[in-house]
Design a protein around this motif. Structure first.
Motif, mmCIF file in Angstrom:
data_model
loop_
_atom_site.group_PDB
_atom_site.id
_atom_site.type_symbol
_atom_site.label_atom_id
_atom_site.label_comp_id
_atom_site.label_asym_id
_atom_site.label_seq_id
_atom_site.Cartn_x
_atom_site.Cartn_y
_atom_site.Cartn_z
ATOM 1 N N ASN A 1 0.799 -1.134 0.202
ATOM 2 C CA ASN A 1 0.072 0.039 -0.016
ATOM 3 C C ASN A 1 0.786 1.111 -0.008
ATOM 4 O O ASN A 1 0.674 2.177 -0.632
ATOM 5 C CB ASN A 1 -0.730 0.026 1.266
ATOM 6 N N LEU B 1 1.116 4.120 -2.869
ATOM 7 C CA LEU B 1 0.730 5.592 -2.540
ATOM 8 C C LEU B 1 1.834 6.404 -2.876
ATOM 9 O O LEU B 1 1.389 7.583 -3.365
ATOM 10 C CB LEU B 1 0.614 5.717 -1.044
ATOM 11 N N PRO C 1 -0.560 9.421 -8.540
ATOM 12 C CA PRO C 1 -0.329 11.109 -8.981
ATOM 13 C C PRO C 1 -0.814 11.896 -8.052
ATOM 14 O O PRO C 1 -1.831 11.714 -7.372
ATOM 15 C CB PRO C 1 -1.272 11.106 -10.411
ATOM 16 N N VAL D 1 -4.442 13.115 -7.778
ATOM 17 C CA VAL D 1 -5.513 12.283 -7.029
ATOM 18 C C VAL D 1 -5.715 12.746 -5.344
ATOM 19 O O VAL D 1 -6.562 12.941 -4.857
ATOM 20 C CB VAL D 1 -5.134 10.844 -7.141
ATOM 21 N N LEU E 1 -7.857 15.724 -5.334
ATOM 22 C CA LEU E 1 -9.184 15.062 -5.260
ATOM 23 C C LEU E 1 -9.575 14.577 -3.909
ATOM 24 O O LEU E 1 -10.733 14.764 -3.426
ATOM 25 C CB LEU E 1 -9.525 13.904 -6.417
ATOM 26 N N LEU E 2 -8.821 13.676 -3.147
ATOM 27 C CA LEU E 2 -9.025 13.100 -1.964
ATOM 28 C C LEU E 2 -9.279 14.529 -0.991
ATOM 29 O O LEU E 2 -10.160 14.381 -0.416
ATOM 30 C CB LEU E 2 -8.110 12.431 -1.507
ATOM 31 N N THR F 1 -5.399 5.248 1.670
ATOM 32 C CA THR F 1 -5.834 4.418 0.278
ATOM 33 C C THR F 1 -7.194 4.547 0.159
ATOM 34 O O THR F 1 -7.859 4.588 -0.683
ATOM 35 C CB THR F 1 -4.906 3.128 0.010
ATOM 36 N N ILE G 1 -9.070 7.476 -0.509
ATOM 37 C CA ILE G 1 -8.691 7.664 -1.983
ATOM 38 C C ILE G 1 -9.852 6.708 -2.908
ATOM 39 O O ILE G 1 -10.799 7.616 -3.442
ATOM 40 C CB ILE G 1 -7.552 7.612 -2.530
ATOM 41 N N GLY H 1 -0.085 10.528 -14.863
ATOM 42 C CA GLY H 1 -0.493 11.313 -14.051
ATOM 43 C C GLY H 1 -0.063 12.695 -13.980
ATOM 44 O O GLY H 1 -0.298 13.584 -12.908
ATOM 45 N N GLY I 1 -10.565 10.999 -12.361
ATOM 46 C CA GLY I 1 -9.596 10.711 -11.256
ATOM 47 C C GLY I 1 -9.681 9.261 -11.053
ATOM 48 O O GLY I 1 -8.517 8.591 -10.857
ATOM 49 N N LEU J 1 -7.830 7.646 -13.780
ATOM 50 C CA LEU J 1 -6.308 7.975 -13.636
ATOM 51 C C LEU J 1 -5.636 7.074 -12.384
ATOM 52 O O LEU J 1 -4.730 6.325 -12.861
ATOM 53 C CB LEU J 1 -6.328 9.388 -13.215
ATOM 54 N N PHE J 2 -6.517 6.960 -11.425
ATOM 55 C CA PHE J 2 -6.177 6.230 -10.267
ATOM 56 C C PHE J 2 -5.917 4.748 -10.799
ATOM 57 O O PHE J 2 -4.981 3.843 -10.514
ATOM 58 C CB PHE J 2 -7.053 6.326 -9.197
ATOM 59 N N THR K 1 -2.973 3.967 -13.023
ATOM 60 C CA THR K 1 -1.795 4.307 -12.660
ATOM 61 C C THR K 1 -1.341 3.116 -11.522
ATOM 62 O O THR K 1 -0.144 2.667 -11.754
ATOM 63 C CB THR K 1 -1.378 5.636 -12.049
ATOM 64 N N LEU K 2 -2.335 2.567 -11.011
ATOM 65 C CA LEU K 2 -2.293 1.517 -10.216
ATOM 66 C C LEU K 2 -1.876 0.216 -10.889
ATOM 67 O O LEU K 2 -1.030 -0.401 -10.272
ATOM 68 C CB LEU K 2 -3.486 1.499 -9.306
ATOM 69 N N ASN L 1 1.599 0.327 -11.987
ATOM 70 C CA ASN L 1 2.705 0.348 -10.984
ATOM 71 C C ASN L 1 2.527 -1.147 -10.545
ATOM 72 O O ASN L 1 3.853 -1.637 -10.337
ATOM 73 C CB ASN L 1 2.222 0.975 -9.684
ATOM 74 N N LEU L 2 1.279 -1.773 -10.369
ATOM 75 C CA LEU L 2 1.439 -3.376 -10.020
ATOM 76 C C LEU L 2 2.138 -4.093 -11.035
ATOM 77 O O LEU L 2 3.168 -5.026 -10.709
ATOM 78 C CB LEU L 2 0.119 -3.919 -9.795
#
Lengths: 434, 460
Positions: A257, A261, A265, A268, A271-272, B180, B183, B382, B434, B437-438, B441-442, B445-446
């Motif tokens: 995690n 994180l 980007p 984001v 946005l949070l 997380t 988000i 991003g 968003g 995008l999340f 990108t996630l 990354n994975l």
């Protein structure tokens, strides 16, 4: 490998014979030439990267250095006949006083050119005179000289950004204004001192009055909040994960995690912040507190990762020594390992904060790009930050803002260089190697 | 304001309780002539934790729920004829008006009931903050009184304190998860509301993006089109340009620095290249607008090419420059992880450096390099400020790098900049973007992580 293979697949000749033959020697030369070419590509790539860096810094400096000085006009203010109530200085007709002072600079000009004259100095002139008198009430009833910033166009003219020889309808100052400027200069009324307003004033619609102080204070508050939140939490999380956490699914999930994180980007996170801090918790828009909290969430993974690396670098013998003389697990970690890891943790924190200082997108989303003409007086009052101020100025059409944007960037880069220098110094000075 | 003294008062109380706890155990130990279970400081810490933690929890809870309760009380105390027939949106507006008046900002002529409500809001806020001060101080004092009685030589203060710090550390590491989850939940929640207004498939596969919403509700205008494909196409175009710049330069830089450069050159050049990574993206954005875009336009005009002032090329090229150090340092790490014996072996076979690099080292380092490139792509997608400043606003599905395109991040920022209402599809669309995008990108990354881990050659 193909050359080598072909060399080996011809049995009648040995490799030595092969290399010595005319054809073999040519092949070797070709291979070495290819090697030199490849090496040159690498050097070219580095030159491109360094060249771009040089161009970047060069354009910023060349377009920004002029904003560090400001053209000033020395104006003589006559307050002998002015109607000023010493008890309520603010209420006097400062606009009229300023206009009179400016018009007295050009006694030859008819009243019909009042507008041309007014356009020579900044529109903030009435306020500058007013503030000077409020600071020093003894000026009431006297005649005194005061330095007032020239208007943006005259400033540009003085700094040579406007070409006098270009056709009159192509430039923003008229021939008459150029004449007036030359007249003032001949009278010795023009000076170009260091632009202190850039560091002491807040934002303004007029480039000649706009400064970075509000943005610097806003950034400072946001970074302070970010530090206060992200540093303790990040370090506590790092200590737990590195020293105490059992290796199970749960902690593995936390680790993945955190790594993810760190790669989310930044927009984001904005946005949070918008959805949670502003919308759910109802915190005020544009406040450095919210900006700092958003940046803290963003910086925390960086701090955790750096702190874990610092903890990992402390040799196990320290822990074992402490445990051996009877310390508890927590005593061993908090009293012995943590102080040794602290320089590395601080370095990581400063680098994280430097990133946060330059971060723009999340701050835009929580509204820290508002037009605010006063430095914030608390963490909850609306404010800008350095990067968002740069964004605002970069979007402004006035010519003077181009130089000021570059200057603001140079200031921001200056802060970043300082922070990174401190981090490097800390690392070299305090970090021990085992 | 009483509450502004609260941190100071609480800090002094905590300090006092620490000193008091430590003194108390020292006195008790002397009187009974025994050694206490723990060191003196732990008893002080024990009392201080009791003083500080409950009080802190009360403060946080009060700050979170206090305003909500106050608002609810004020709204429910409004006379019925004011609130009659108002739906939730109108009530929200009324609440905002009351708050504005309470803050001293009056627009027009508010009704007497609203003014009264604003006054009540102010007085309730005052009561709430005073009450918080009193309650928090009482809680702290009560906790001190409770915990000081437990301070005795046979009390295991260290164990108690260590258990508390342990759980505090666990709490801190859980915050990463909470972030997380926050988000994901906030993106999902707002996107869900968006997909109630705009169908999911239309968003995902629609080919027009035109989020212009009618200004007035009764205005006859386009509903706004929310098809994300052209926006995504723009993102892909700019990222591809960026990677075309960054991969060759970054990779060749890494290869030269890792394989050719003498130690001194490497030690001085590497940090300088990495400066590029430390420059804030807004600076690159301004650079693109100020220098690169006009230059491209001039070049285009010189060869008769029509270049848009905010062309994808300018934004992409500058983004590529930003990514160079990213690729070069990750590739550098990967190249360095290849053991020296492979280089020596290739050299022993008579291979030149270039042959060694291309045929031996590069394949061995490939998983790490690919992983680094994927991370760089995710960063390019991003990246926000460069494209906000240098790319266009109009969605335009084109492959021509000299036209203006827009990207996901540009749309997020432009949709949310300025005043935002949380019920128009325009703002909610930003959250849907968003989320997209999340997820992208996630995923990248994975995949990058798996590629590096799974295909890494082990030479042990």
């Amino acid at each position: 490998m193909s050359e080598i293979e072909s060399a080996m697949s011809t049995p009648p000749r040995t490799i030595g014979q092969e290399l010595m033959s005319e054809e073999g020697a040519r092949r070797v030369r070709r291979r070495y030439r290819a090697d030199a070419r490849f090496r040159a590509y690498g050097i070219i790539a580095i030159c491109i990267a360094l060249g771009v860096l040089a161009i970047l810094v060069g354009t910023l400096v060349s377009s920004g250095y002029t904003a560090f000085v400001q053209t000033q006009v020395r104006v003589t203010v006559d307050l002998r006949d002015a109607d000023i109530d010493p008890a309520d200085v603010r209420a006097a007709n400062w606009r009229g006083i300023a206009t009179g002072a400016i018009e007295s600079l050009f006694p030859d000009l008819p009243q019909s050119d009042a507008r041309v004259m007014r356009d020579m100095v900044s529109q903030g002139a009435p306020f500058i005179i007013r503030d000077a008198v409020m600071d020093d009430p003894a000026l009431i009833g006297t005649v005194f000289d005061i330095e007032i910033p020239a208007s943006d166009r005259i400033d540009q003219l003085n700094k040579g950004a406007i070409d006098r020889d270009s056709p009159a309808d192509h430039r923003v100052v008229t021939d008459q204004q150029i004449g007036l400027f030359d007249q003032l200069e001949a009278e010795g009324r023009i000076s170009t001192p260091f632009n202190t307003a850039l560091f002491t004033a807040a934002d303004s619609r007029f480039p000649e009055l706009a400064g970075l102080w509000g943005a610097i204070v806003g950034s400072f508050y946001a970074l302070a909040v970010c530090l206060v939140l992200a540093f303790p939490i990040g370090i506590a999380a790092a200590i737990y994960l590195e020293e105490f956490a059992p290796k199970n699914r749960w902690t593995e999930m936390i680790e993945i995690n955190i790594n993810n994180l760190a790669a989310v980007p930044s927009v984001v996170f904005g946005l949070l912040g918008l959805a949670v801090f502003l919308n759910v918790f109802g915190m005020p828009r544009s406040a450095p507190l919210v900006g700092g909290m958003t940046l803290a969430l963003m910086t925390m993974p960086t701090i955790i990762i750096a702190s874990r690396a610092a903890l990992k670098a402390v040799p196990p013998s320290i822990r074992e020594g402490a445990l051996g003389v009877g310390a508890s697990h927590q005593q061993a970690v908090l009293h012995h390992v943590l102080p040794l890891a602290m320089p590395g943790m601080l370095t990581g924190t400063i680098i994280g904060l430097a990133q946060a200082l330059g971060e723009t997108a999340p701050l835009l989303l929580i509204g820290m790009n508002a037009f605010i003409t006063a430095a914030p007086d608390s963490m909850l009052s609306p404010s800008t930050a350095l990067p968002t101020q740069i964004y605002i100025w970069a979007d402004s059409p006035e010519r003077g803002f181009v130089a000021r944007t570059s200057a603001a960037i140079l200031v921001l880069l200056g802060f970043l260089v300082c922070m990174n220098a401190i981090a490097i110094w800390l690392r070299s000075r305090l970090e021990r190697r085992w | 304001m009483l509450t502004s003294y609260l941190p100071v008062v609480l800090g002094l109380l905590i300090l006092y309780s620490f000193v008091m706890g430590r003194r108390r155990i020292r006195v008790a130990a002397d009187a009974q002539a025994v050694r206490p279970h723990s060191q003196f400081g732990y008893y002080g810490l024990y009392v201080a934790l009791w003083c500080g933690l409950p009080a802190l929890i009360v403060v946080l809870a009060w700050l979170m729920f206090g305003p909500v309760i106050v608002d609810a009380v004020v709204m429910s105390s409004l006379p019925d004829q004011v609130t009659a027939g108002l739906d939730s949106a109108k009530l929200g507006l009324l609440e905002a008006e009351i708050k504005a008046i309470a803050g001293g900002v009056v627009f027009g002529e508010p009704s007497a009931a609203v003014v009264a409500a604003a006054e009540r809001l102010n007085s309730l806020r005052g009561i709430s903050s005073t009450a918080m001060f009193v309650v928090v101080v009482c809680v702290a004092l009560g906790a001190i009184a409770y915990s000081r009685r437990r301070v005795a030589p046979d009390f295991r203060a260290r164990n108690k304190v260590e258990r508390t710090t342990f759980w505090l550390m666990v709490l801190c590491s859980v915050i990463a998860i909470v972030t997380t989850v926050g988000i994901v939940l906030s993106l999902l929640f707002e996107s869900f509301r968006f997909f109630q207004l705009v169908p999911f498939w239309e968003f995902l596969f629609g080919t027009t993006w035109d989020p212009q919403m009618p200004i007035r509700a009764d205005q006859v205008a386009a509903e706004g089109a929310f098809g994300a494909l052209p926006v995504l196409a723009g993102t892909v175009l700019i990222s591809v340009i960026a990677m075309l710049v960054a991969i060759p330069v970054g990779l060749l830089t890494a290869i030269y620095l890792a394989e050719y450069a003498p130690g001194r050159v490497r030690a001085s050049v590497k940090p300088v290249v990495e400066i590029l990574a430390g420059i804030p993206t807004i600076v690159y954005g301004f650079f693109a607008v100020l220098t690169v875009a006009p230059w491209l336009r001039q070049m285009g005009a010189a060869i008769g090419l029509d270049v848009a002032p905010n062309s994808a090329m300018a934004a992409g090229a500058v983004m590529g420059i930003m990514i160079i150090p990213f690729i070069s340092s990750l590739s550098d790490d990967a190249l360095h992880a290849v053991p020296q014996s492979l280089r020596d072996g290739a050299a022993a076979l008579g291979a030149t450096r270039r042959e060694t690099i291309i045929q031996v080292i590069f394949p061995a380092a490939l998983p790490g390099i690919v992983g680094g490139i994927l991370l760089a792509v995710s960063r390019a997608i991003g990246e926000t400020m460069i494209v906000v400043m240098a790319a266009g606003l109009i969605a335009n599905a084109t492959a021509n790098p000299f036209e203006a395109v827009t990207t996901v991040t540009v749309q997020i920022v432009t949709l949310l900049i300025g005043d935002t209402e949380f019920d128009s599809p325009k703002t909610l669309a930003a959250f849907a973007l968003g989320l997209m995008l999340f997820v992208i990108t996630l995923g990248l990354n994975l995949v990058a992580l798996t590629v590096t881990k799974k295909y890494r050659e082990r030479y042990e």
